[in-house]
Design a protein around this motif. Structure first.
Motif, PDB file in Angstrom:
ATOM      1  N   ASN A  84      -5.006  12.097   1.964  1.00  0.00           N
ATOM      2  CA  ASN A  84      -5.150  12.706   3.300  1.00  0.00           C
ATOM      3  C   ASN A  84      -3.961  13.564   3.728  1.00  0.00           C
ATOM      4  O   ASN A  84      -3.590  13.565   4.904  1.00  0.00           O
ATOM      5  CB  ASN A  84      -5.349  11.622   4.380  1.00  0.00           C
ATOM      6  N   ALA A  85      -3.328  14.273   2.767  1.00  0.00           N
ATOM      7  CA  ALA A  85      -2.199  15.119   3.166  1.00  0.00           C
ATOM      8  C   ALA A  85      -2.701  16.340   3.924  1.00  0.00           C
ATOM      9  O   ALA A  85      -3.739  16.912   3.576  1.00  0.00           O
ATOM     10  CB  ALA A  85      -1.438  15.562   1.920  1.00  0.00           C
ATOM     11  N   GLU A  86      -1.957  16.691   4.966  1.00  0.00           N
ATOM     12  CA  GLU A  86      -2.303  17.915   5.695  1.00  0.00           C
ATOM     13  C   GLU A  86      -1.244  18.958   5.401  1.00  0.00           C
ATOM     14  O   GLU A  86      -0.054  18.687   5.553  1.00  0.00           O
ATOM     15  CB  GLU A  86      -2.349  17.630   7.200  1.00  0.00           C
ATOM     16  N   GLY A  87      -1.652  20.147   4.956  1.00  0.00           N
ATOM     17  CA  GLY A  87      -0.685  21.191   4.630  1.00  0.00           C
ATOM     18  C   GLY A  87       0.112  20.800   3.399  1.00  0.00           C
ATOM     19  O   GLY A  87      -0.341  20.009   2.568  1.00  0.00           O
ATOM     20  N   SER A  88       1.330  21.352   3.295  1.00  0.00           N
ATOM     21  CA  SER A  88       2.158  21.065   2.126  1.00  0.00           C
ATOM     22  C   SER A  88       3.001  19.818   2.381  1.00  0.00           C
ATOM     23  O   SER A  88       3.892  19.817   3.243  1.00  0.00           O
ATOM     24  CB  SER A  88       3.069  22.260   1.824  1.00  0.00           C
ATOM     25  N   ALA A  89       2.760  18.768   1.589  1.00  0.00           N
ATOM     26  CA  ALA A  89       3.531  17.523   1.748  1.00  0.00           C
ATOM     27  C   ALA A  89       5.012  17.795   1.492  1.00  0.00           C
ATOM     28  O   ALA A  89       5.884  17.213   2.138  1.00  0.00           O
ATOM     29  CB  ALA A  89       3.001  16.474   0.773  1.00  0.00           C
ATOM     30  N   ASP A 127       0.854  -1.195   0.000  1.00  0.00           N
ATOM     31  CA  ASP A 127       0.000   0.000   0.000  1.00  0.00           C
ATOM     32  C   ASP A 127       0.891   1.247   0.000  1.00  0.00           C
ATOM     33  O   ASP A 127       2.052   1.197   0.405  1.00  0.00           O
ATOM     34  CB  ASP A 127      -0.888  -0.011   1.262  1.00  0.00           C
ATOM     35  N   CYS A 128       0.330   2.356  -0.455  1.00  0.00           N
ATOM     36  CA  CYS A 128       1.112   3.593  -0.494  1.00  0.00           C
ATOM     37  C   CYS A 128       0.194   4.782  -0.246  1.00  0.00           C
ATOM     38  O   CYS A 128      -0.979   4.759  -0.628  1.00  0.00           O
ATOM     39  CB  CYS A 128       1.807   3.735  -1.851  1.00  0.00           C
ATOM     40  N   ASN A 129       0.743   5.801   0.394  1.00  0.00           N
ATOM     41  CA  ASN A 129      -0.049   7.008   0.679  1.00  0.00           C
ATOM     42  C   ASN A 129       0.077   8.049  -0.438  1.00  0.00           C
ATOM     43  O   ASN A 129      -0.524   9.114  -0.348  1.00  0.00           O
ATOM     44  CB  ASN A 129       0.370   7.610   2.023  1.00  0.00           C
ATOM     45  N   ALA A 130       0.880   7.768  -1.458  1.00  0.00           N
ATOM     46  CA  ALA A 130       0.999   8.708  -2.590  1.00  0.00           C
ATOM     47  C   ALA A 130       0.328   8.095  -3.814  1.00  0.00           C
ATOM     48  O   ALA A 130       0.054   6.892  -3.857  1.00  0.00           O
ATOM     49  CB  ALA A 130       2.464   8.995  -2.871  1.00  0.00           C
ATOM     50  N   TYR A 181       5.821  19.126  -6.821  1.00  0.00           N
ATOM     51  CA  TYR A 181       5.924  17.939  -5.963  1.00  0.00           C
ATOM     52  C   TYR A 181       4.552  17.549  -5.415  1.00  0.00           C
ATOM     53  O   TYR A 181       4.131  16.392  -5.518  1.00  0.00           O
ATOM     54  CB  TYR A 181       6.899  18.203  -4.811  1.00  0.00           C
ATOM     55  N   ASN A 182       3.864  18.519  -4.836  1.00  0.00           N
ATOM     56  CA  ASN A 182       2.566  18.207  -4.223  1.00  0.00           C
ATOM     57  C   ASN A 182       1.560  17.680  -5.253  1.00  0.00           C
ATOM     58  O   ASN A 182       0.790  16.768  -4.980  1.00  0.00           O
ATOM     59  CB  ASN A 182       2.002  19.446  -3.517  1.00  0.00           C
ATOM     60  N   ARG A 183       1.620  18.255  -6.469  1.00  0.00           N
ATOM     61  CA  ARG A 183       0.702  17.817  -7.518  1.00  0.00           C
ATOM     62  C   ARG A 183       1.061  16.399  -7.977  1.00  0.00           C
ATOM     63  O   ARG A 183       0.199  15.551  -8.149  1.00  0.00           O
ATOM     64  CB  ARG A 183       0.807  18.796  -8.699  1.00  0.00           C
TER      65      ARG A 183
END
Ligand code: SF4
Ligand code: SF4
Length: 449
Positions: free
Chosen positions: A231-236, A115-118, A223-225
């Motif tokens: 579920n990222a909070e603020g700037s990853a 699994d991955c969060n990105a 990067y963020n895009r």
């Protein structure tokens, strides 16, 4: 440097010279061996032999007279004009393979999860099942490692998915190995987002984490895009940069991989400046550029050439060198005979459910066994030693002695003028690095001179 002062910076690999034997000339005409690379340095010339692994420093007058020097004839830097180097390289590689000793399996790449969060658009794992390693499987994985390593210390590489999505499995494996008295150290390939001060401390103390590789895809917005974290909070981006600083100050070596293509080339140059500005001097750091579209991993059948952008890769690499971010590799003392862990014979990949593979890119196929059994699919394993056939350019190629192109590797870059130029540039940086280390050693040994 004084006149006529040939110096050995790296001695030759003795077994290679033994296999080659003496050079003999029927025709009396001598030339430089095609596997030698010469690099001018102040007051002399570095001469590196890719087959024998020897690195010499020659004075300028020695370099001018190189074809007549008996030492260079004896050590295959200078060879008879009719020498067929490719045949000699094949013979050496075949003989070294035959002499290779069986060694226990001591390198384990472990996927605590797939699994991955990105959600990177280029991910080769997209669409595959997302599996988590259970604590029971983690315990059995540790027992399997202990059994395989024959008491030798082991190197663990945490891979995924994103390995930090299952830190409990990592903790169970490490604790079980420590209980069993197995010495281990670990490295991790991660996006870095889930680290925090507590986890970094735990990683250093319990996981014995010594190095981490983190991929960056651009400056903050890009990067963020690209990463599109769930579920990222603020700037990853800011979170990952903070975590890189935490890792560096905790004494962990950080390698940053910059995924570059035609689409983000300019942005990557800006990112390189930012990294130099924010991270230089913080700890053990190296940054390298990776061609995102240089392999067949990614399904981008149209625009491949445009996206691949060799020019962007070369420009970024040169910028990283200038900024002091690109750390040169050491020259390998022994001729490399394998491509990677998949054909090295000393490594296994442990999947979240305990199945085994040889390559971390294969989580659903190419299964060679299971940690529950000592049976391995030897036929399948053999297919992971097959090399690509040489192409016509190989006959004249400087890199041939150490070129191992594994047929089944799906991240293998196509061999082009650009990849060969990049490989040669790497060797030159490594030669200079070895030379600088040599000079430092000399200064320490004779401080009064
Ligand atoms: S780098 Fe390319 S040309 Fe050179 S030996 Fe390898 S495959 Fe052949
Ligand atoms: S992707 Fe290629 S280099 Fe990576 S482990 Fe697999 S075979 Fe080796």
């Amino acid at each position: 440097m004084g006149e006529d002062a040939m110096r050995t910076i790296i001695p030759p690999q003795k077994s290679v010279l033994q296999i080659l034997g003496a050079t003999r000339s029927q025709c009396g005409v001598w030339r430089l061996c095609q596997y030698c690379h010469a690099l001018p340095v102040e007051g002399g010339v570095l001469l590196y032999h890719l087959l024998t692994r020897e690195l010499l420093l020659l004075s300028l007058s020695e370099w001018d007279a190189a074809l007549t020097l008996p030492e260079l004839h004896e050590r295959w830097f200078v060879v008879p004009d009719d020498t067929k180097e490719q045949e000699h390289a094949d013979l050496v590689r075949w003989a070294l393979w035959a002499m290779k000793k069986h060694t226990p399996v001591t390198n384990f790449t472990i996927l605590p999860t797939t699994d991955c969060n990105a959600r990177c658009f280029y991910c080769y794992e997209a669409g595959r099942p997302r599996r988590m390693m259970s604590q029971e499987t983690a315990r059995r994985a540790a027992a399997y490692i202990a059994e395989q390593c024959s008491g030798k210390s082991v190197q663990l590489s945490w891979f995924g998915g994103e390995p930090l999505m299952n830190p409990d499995a990592i903790a169970v494996i490490c604790a079980s190995l420590a209980d069993a008295g197995i010495t281990y150290a670990s490295s991790m390939t991660t996006n870095g987002y889930l680290f925090d001060p507590t986890l970094v401390k735990r990683a250093v103390e319990h996981w014995r984490l010594r190095s981490v590789q983190i991929t960056l895809d651009g400056t903050e917005q890009t990067y963020n895009r690209t990463k599109a974290y769930v579920n990222a909070e603020g700037s990853a981006y800011q979170t990952v940069m903070r975590n890189i600083r935490l890792l560096l100050t905790a004494g962990i070596h950080v390698t940053i991989r910059l995924n570059v293509g035609g689409h983000n080339a300019q942005d990557m140059l800006l990112l390189a400046e930012t990294l130099a500005h924010e991270l230089t001097g913080m700890g053990s750091l190296s940054v390298y550029a990776h061609s995102l579209f240089g392999t067949e991993c990614y399904d981008i059948t149209s625009h491949t050439e445009e996206l691949r952008s060799d020019a962007a890769l070369e420009q970024l690499t040169e910028r990283l060198i200038t900024l002091g971010l690109r750390r040169p590799e050491r020259l390998r003392r022994e001729l490399p005979l394998t491509h990677c862990m998949a054909d090295g014979g000393r490594a296994r990949v442990i999947l979240p459910d305990g199945r085994l593979t040889l390559c971390e890119h294969h989580t659903e196929d190419e299964i060679i066994g299971d940690i529950a059994s000592s049976q391995l699919n030897e036929c399948l394993m053999k297919t992971w030693t097959e090399q690509e056939k040489p192409i016509s350019a190989c006959a004249e190629c400087l890199l041939y002695p150490e070129c191992n192109r594994l047929k089944k590797c799906e991240s293998l870059e196509k061999c082009t003028d650009a990849t060969r130029r990049a490989a040669l540039r790497n060797r030159e940086l490594s030669m200079l690095n070895e030379y600088q280390r040599f000079l430092k050693r000399e200064t320490v040994q004779s401080p009064g001179c």
